[in-house]
Design a protein around this motif. Structure first.
Motif, PDB file in Angstrom:
ATOM      1  N   ILE A   1      56.092  16.801 -13.014  1.00  0.00           N
ATOM      2  CA  ILE A   1      56.999  15.701 -12.664  1.00  0.00           C
ATOM      3  C   ILE A   1      56.340  14.790 -11.625  1.00  0.00           C
ATOM      4  O   ILE A   1      56.435  13.565 -11.723  1.00  0.00           O
ATOM      5  CB  ILE A   1      58.349  16.249 -12.173  1.00  0.00           C
TER       6      ILE A   1
ATOM      7  N   GLN B   1      55.290  10.724 -11.752  1.00  0.00           N
ATOM      8  CA  GLN B   1      55.629   9.664 -10.796  1.00  0.00           C
ATOM      9  C   GLN B   1      54.431   8.782 -10.517  1.00  0.00           C
ATOM     10  O   GLN B   1      54.592   7.649 -10.093  1.00  0.00           O
ATOM     11  CB  GLN B   1      56.160  10.264  -9.506  1.00  0.00           C
TER      12      GLN B   1
ATOM     13  N   ILE C   1      55.942  13.455 -17.127  1.00  0.00           N
ATOM     14  CA  ILE C   1      57.372  13.525 -16.792  1.00  0.00           C
ATOM     15  C   ILE C   1      58.131  14.211 -17.921  1.00  0.00           C
ATOM     16  O   ILE C   1      58.942  15.108 -17.682  1.00  0.00           O
ATOM     17  CB  ILE C   1      57.971  12.118 -16.557  1.00  0.00           C
TER      18      ILE C   1
ATOM     19  N   LEU D   1      60.198  17.673 -17.637  1.00  0.00           N
ATOM     20  CA  LEU D   1      61.624  17.722 -17.971  1.00  0.00           C
ATOM     21  C   LEU D   1      61.915  18.715 -19.095  1.00  0.00           C
ATOM     22  O   LEU D   1      62.922  19.418 -19.057  1.00  0.00           O
ATOM     23  CB  LEU D   1      62.125  16.336 -18.352  1.00  0.00           C
TER      24      LEU D   1
ATOM     25  N   LEU E   1      61.714  22.108 -17.582  1.00  0.00           N
ATOM     26  CA  LEU E   1      62.927  22.327 -16.785  1.00  0.00           C
ATOM     27  C   LEU E   1      64.115  22.640 -17.694  1.00  0.00           C
ATOM     28  O   LEU E   1      64.911  23.532 -17.407  1.00  0.00           O
ATOM     29  CB  LEU E   1      63.209  21.102 -15.928  1.00  0.00           C
ATOM     30  N   LYS E   2      64.216  21.926 -18.791  1.00  0.00           N
ATOM     31  CA  LYS E   2      65.292  22.196 -19.757  1.00  0.00           C
ATOM     32  C   LYS E   2      65.219  23.626 -20.260  1.00  0.00           C
ATOM     33  O   LYS E   2      66.227  24.339 -20.317  1.00  0.00           O
ATOM     34  CB  LYS E   2      65.188  21.227 -20.936  1.00  0.00           C
TER      35      LYS E   2
ATOM     36  N   THR F   1      64.477  20.524  -7.590  1.00  0.00           N
ATOM     37  CA  THR F   1      64.104  19.494  -8.564  1.00  0.00           C
ATOM     38  C   THR F   1      64.959  18.231  -8.548  1.00  0.00           C
ATOM     39  O   THR F   1      64.455  17.163  -8.880  1.00  0.00           O
ATOM     40  CB  THR F   1      64.137  20.062  -9.994  1.00  0.00           C
ATOM     41  N   PHE F   2      66.217  18.323  -8.176  1.00  0.00           N
ATOM     42  CA  PHE F   2      67.085  17.176  -8.361  1.00  0.00           C
ATOM     43  C   PHE F   2      66.759  16.007  -7.432  1.00  0.00           C
ATOM     44  O   PHE F   2      67.008  14.863  -7.808  1.00  0.00           O
ATOM     45  CB  PHE F   2      68.553  17.578  -8.269  1.00  0.00           C
TER      46      PHE F   2
ATOM     47  N   VAL G   1      63.727  14.995  -6.654  1.00  0.00           N
ATOM     48  CA  VAL G   1      62.625  14.310  -7.351  1.00  0.00           C
ATOM     49  C   VAL G   1      63.158  13.609  -8.597  1.00  0.00           C
ATOM     50  O   VAL G   1      62.785  12.479  -8.897  1.00  0.00           O
ATOM     51  CB  VAL G   1      61.514  15.315  -7.718  1.00  0.00           C
ATOM     52  N   LEU G   2      64.042  14.276  -9.313  1.00  0.00           N
ATOM     53  CA  LEU G   2      64.601  13.677 -10.528  1.00  0.00           C
ATOM     54  C   LEU G   2      65.429  12.437 -10.205  1.00  0.00           C
ATOM     55  O   LEU G   2      65.407  11.465 -10.957  1.00  0.00           O
ATOM     56  CB  LEU G   2      65.462  14.697 -11.281  1.00  0.00           C
TER      57      LEU G   2
ATOM     58  N   ILE H   1      63.155   9.564  -9.946  1.00  0.00           N
ATOM     59  CA  ILE H   1      62.674   9.087 -11.253  1.00  0.00           C
ATOM     60  C   ILE H   1      63.716   8.180 -11.896  1.00  0.00           C
ATOM     61  O   ILE H   1      63.406   7.136 -12.449  1.00  0.00           O
ATOM     62  CB  ILE H   1      62.345  10.267 -12.182  1.00  0.00           C
ATOM     63  N   VAL H   2      64.975   8.572 -11.807  1.00  0.00           N
ATOM     64  CA  VAL H   2      66.058   7.803 -12.403  1.00  0.00           C
ATOM     65  C   VAL H   2      66.187   6.428 -11.736  1.00  0.00           C
ATOM     66  O   VAL H   2      66.415   5.419 -12.412  1.00  0.00           O
ATOM     67  CB  VAL H   2      67.388   8.574 -12.338  1.00  0.00           C
TER      68      VAL H   2
END
Length: 95
Positions: free
Chosen positions: A43, A47, A54, A58, A61-62, A86-87, A89-90, A93-94
């Motif tokens: 991840i 970036q 990425i 993901l 992670l899934k 993780t959230f 960093v996520l 990304i969003v």
């Protein structure tokens, strides 16, 4: 994760994610403690502009999170750690 990163065929990618989920069900976190840091590495690479990294992170992670999909509340403690790691960093990304 490297094999997932280099795979180009969708069916093979799906099979890798299923394999990650199956292995995680039996081995994570006791026998596979380095998997979450690997996800983070992909991840973070993403970036820096590597979109495939990425997606690989993901998908990994899934596969890992699916382990906890049907677990009872008292067995979800590792999931909360995964979310913490993780959230943030996520979210970056969003945005």
């Amino acid at each position: 994760m490297r094999s997932l990163y280099i795979a180009t065929n969708r069916q093979i990618v799906k099979q890798y994610v299923r394999c990650i989920t199956t292995i995680a069900r039996f081995d994570y976190p006791e026998q596979w403690p380095g998997f979450l840091p690997q996800i983070g590495e992909y991840i973070l690479k993403g970036q820096a502009g590597d979109d495939k990294a990425i997606i690989t992170g993901l998908l990994g992670l899934k596969g890992l999170v699916k382990k906890y999909e049907y677990e009872m509340e008292e067995e979800r403690e590792p999931l909360y750690f995964i979310v913490e790691q993780t959230f943030g960093v996520l979210g970056g990304i969003v945005n």
